[in-house]
Design an enzyme around this catalytic site. Structure first.
Site, mmCIF file in Angstrom:
data_model
loop_
_atom_site.group_PDB
_atom_site.id
_atom_site.type_symbol
_atom_site.label_atom_id
_atom_site.label_comp_id
_atom_site.label_asym_id
_atom_site.label_seq_id
_atom_site.Cartn_x
_atom_site.Cartn_y
_atom_site.Cartn_z
ATOM 1 N N SER A 139 0.842 -1.202 0.000
ATOM 2 C CA SER A 139 0.000 0.000 0.000
ATOM 3 C C SER A 139 0.869 1.240 0.000
ATOM 4 O O SER A 139 2.026 1.213 0.477
ATOM 5 C CB SER A 139 -0.910 0.008 1.237
ATOM 6 O OG SER A 139 -1.585 1.248 1.369
ATOM 7 N N TYR B 46 -3.264 -0.742 10.363
ATOM 8 C CA TYR B 46 -3.204 -1.072 8.933
ATOM 9 C C TYR B 46 -1.871 -0.644 8.328
ATOM 10 O O TYR B 46 -1.196 -1.421 7.652
ATOM 11 C CB TYR B 46 -4.363 -0.389 8.209
ATOM 12 C CG TYR B 46 -4.379 -0.603 6.709
ATOM 13 C CD1 TYR B 46 -4.900 -1.773 6.166
ATOM 14 C CD2 TYR B 46 -3.876 0.367 5.845
ATOM 15 C CE1 TYR B 46 -4.921 -1.968 4.787
ATOM 16 C CE2 TYR B 46 -3.891 0.187 4.472
ATOM 17 C CZ TYR B 46 -4.413 -0.988 3.946
ATOM 18 O OH TYR B 46 -4.432 -1.181 2.589
#
Length: 683
Positions: free
Chosen positions: A560, A573
């Protein structure tokens, strides 16, 4: 009936007959045999009637035949070729002449069996490869047995390679035997004929079923001999676990010259054959019917140790046998190759038989591998039938070579399209039931890969596998990536489905978006269990398989932008994405010596189609940024340099670029797919 209606009726009847015959594997094998019909049609140039023949073209399959798969030829021109036939030594020249007999445009290329259909004086002809017929054709005293079985109804034709001369032979047999309805072709199959389509089909089925009854009634019990002590099949669970454990090493054996896709078969037919005393002798004789050994190679590799042997001993013996197989195959090629023979295509086996476990078959794609296995099952049935009433006596080795390295077969191979970039590669994609994972699975299949769709949601995984084309393209597995045993089971299923694994995409994930003080230890553990721990476990299992195969491989992490960008309310996350990003670097450094490349993709703002965003993450992030949830994608796009929304397909394209494009010497790289986020530039 007008010429047009007569022609259409002939074609319609031919297709229906072909479908009925091709639907039953007792009648013929996949893509095996051909059917034809003759009728009068109107010549669009003269307006007069012209006699035509429609015959299944090269490479088609009777069960799925369409009108486009037929070749239409003028009978007057086809039969006139007998006047210019240069003789059996130059009969291959006649294949090119069929092109000058074609009527109109379109349709399939005429096959080598075209002469058989055109020269036989019958309106309808079937040429088929039934196991029962080939059993008689490959029996040591096949001519005598054919006469006993059929009397004057069916005539024996000695072995001759398919071609123009065989067509002349069968035409002469029919003319000399007016009471005959067909013939058994030594070492090959059967041919039947009739005045109507119904009569022809009935004659074909009569030959096949009569031979089946003859073999059943006359055949001796246990034609493969008694069960070999210690070679009995393992239990189902143990057998499949053993097959999966051996699969990477077996695939290495089949892929020394070029990578292959595998198929596993542990049917009762295979297991019984491999448990019997005569299986080694019979397997060494090889297959016989030309359709068989074109796909199975001249003979299989047979593991000669019992299933109870330690795995390390089995693997070592497999490697020894492979060395011997390659030497023997090269010697076979050199014994028979002539100055004009095609180059040797490879010396690895297409069929590997493992007593007590089953059969692995290999090919350029899953369908080819599966069909090769089906053909070897046909060969087992043929051997059983022949041994039950006589002795299995396939055509001599030189004739097998003439078929395997036939220039006409070589020309057929040259006409095949170039393989797709990921052909022969099998990918396992986690979290592939939706969003980015689903898009990646679609992209990889489009590029020629086989895909294992791994997801926690079984229904979604099955749906995606079906979208991708079913078991010859994709299979679904249910897996929780936090569970070691489930991951191992998923890889076992991949190995049994496709023979190996070459490409793994760590995409499975969840998203917990909370401020630091609201993030619980449970949140932290769950986030890291799914993505950091899950990616580690999947990559570890992938490395085990890939190093055993010795074919290199690719591991791709879908990380990400958050792996390098510090955003608000996202501690669990983003931290686990940073963990994944560094796993890429660590594994690239460790696995490079095995030819395994490890790379990553850093997406951002992939809202549309995303399972993560749909599960509540979208609402949370929208609240953080003060926008409506349905406009979150637009919001992310506007904060990028390119002002473009990122879609799952864009991430999938990056995965393909890393694995199927030109980045063959790249490892340890992260590719941003974020439409340009300056704060996340890699430094």
């Amino acid at each position: 009936m007008t010429g047009h209606h007569e022609a259409q009726a002939a074609v319609d009847g031919l297709l229906k007959r072909s479908h009925r015959l091709g639907a039953d594997p007792r009648n013929t094998n996949y893509a095996g045999g051909n059917t034809s019909a003759k009728a009068t049609a109107l010549d669009p140039v003269t307006g007069e009637g012209v006699e035509l023949m429609w015959v299944k073209g090269s490479g088609g399959d009777l069960g799925t035949l369409t009108a486009d798969g037929l070749a239409a030829l003028r009978l007057d021109r086809l039969r006139a070729l007998t006047g210019v036939y240069p003789g059996v030594d130059r009969e291959d020249d006649m294949a090119a002449a069929f092109e000058y007999c074609l009527h109109g445009k379109g349709g399939a290329a005429p096959s080598i069996d075209t002469a058989m259909h055109g020269l036989v004086d019958a309106a309808h002809v079937d040429h088929l490869h039934p196991d029962s017929g080939i059993a008689l054709a490959c029996a040591a005293d096949g001519e005598k047995l054919t006469a006993e079985c059929f009397g004057e109804q069916v005539v024996w034709v000695p072995w001759r390679r398919p071609g123009f001369q065989l067509g002349l032979d069968i035409a002469a047999v029919k003319e000399a035997n007016p009471r005959a309805v067909g013939c058994v072709l030594g070492g090959h199959g059967i041919t039947a004929w009739g005045a109507t389509s119904e009569e022809c089909e009935a004659n074909s089925l009569h030959i096949i079923r009569t031979a089946e009854v003859f073999l059943a009634e006359r055949g001796r019990p246990e034609p493969f001999g008694p069960v070999l002590e210690g070679y009995e099949p393992l239990g189902t669970a143990e057998r499949r676990e053993r097959a999966a454990a051996l699969a990477p090493y077996v695939r290495a054996v089949a892929s020394a010259d070029r990578p292959q896709v595998g198929h596993f078969d542990d049917s009762d037919t295979v297991l019984d054959f491999l448990s019997r005393a005569e299986h080694g002798r019979l397997a060494a004789l090889g297959t016989s019917c030309p359709d068989h050994f074109l796909r199975t190679k001249v003979r299989p590799l047979v593991l000669d140790v019992p299933p109870s042997a330690p795995r390390e001993e089995v693997i070592a013996r497999l490697k020894e046998l492979h060395t011997g197989y390659r030497e023997e195959y090269r010697a076979y090629y050199e014994r028979h190759a002539e100055a004009g023979s095609p180059a040797m295509r490879g010396a690895d086996p297409a069929i590997v038989l493992i007593p007590g476990v089953g059969m692995f078959s290999f090919g350029k794609d899953k369908q080819t591998a599966r069909v090769a296995g089906e053909f070897y099952v046909n060969a087992i049935n043929v051997m059983r039938g022949a041994e039950s009433v006589s002795a299995y006596a396939p055509i001599e080795e030189r004739e097998k070579f003439r078929i395997e390295y036939w220039e006409l077969e070589e020309a057929k191979l040259r006409r095949m399209p170039e393989p797709k970039p990921l052909a022969t590669r099998t990918a396992l994609v986690t979290g592939a039931g939706s969003g980015i994972g689903r898009a990646i699975a679609h992209r990889l299949v489009a590029a020629g890969a086989c895909v294992v769709v791994a997801d926690l949601d079984a229904a979604k995984a099955a749906s995606v596998a079906e979208e991708l084309g079913g078991p010859d393209k994709a299979v679904a597995v249910t897996v929780d990536v936090t569970d070691e045993e489930q991951i191992a089971a998923a890889f076992r299923e991949a190995l049994l489905a496709f023979g190996g694994v070459d490409l793994v995409v760590n995409n499975a994930g969840i998203s917990i978006s909370k401020p630091l003080l609201e993030t619980s230890a449970r949140d932290w553990d769950l986030q890291h269990d799914v993505m950091a721990r899950g990616s580690f476990l999947v990559s570890r299992e992938a490395a085990r398989v890939m190093t055993a195969q010795g074919l290199g491989g690719d591991i791709v992490y879908i990380a990400s932008k958050n792996a390098v960008f510090a955003g608000p309310n996202n501690i669990a996350y983003s931290a686990t994405k940073a963990d994944q990003a560094h796993q890429v670097r660590l594994l690239a450094a460790e696995l490079g010596e095995h030819g395994i490349r490890v790379n990553g993709v850093n997406p951002d703002g992939v809202v549309r189609g995303s399972g993560i965003f749909a599960s509540g993450w979208g609402a949370q992030r929208a609240a953080v940024y003060g926008v409506e949830e349905e406009k979150l994608g637009e919001f992310y796009a506007q904060r990028t340099l390119l002002k473009r929304e990122v879609l799952p397909e864009h991430v999938a394209n990056a995965v393909f670029a890393l694995t199927g494009g030109d980045l063959t010497h790249t490892t340890g790289l992260h590719i941003p797919v974020d439409a340009g986020v300056a704060a996340a530039f890699l430094r």
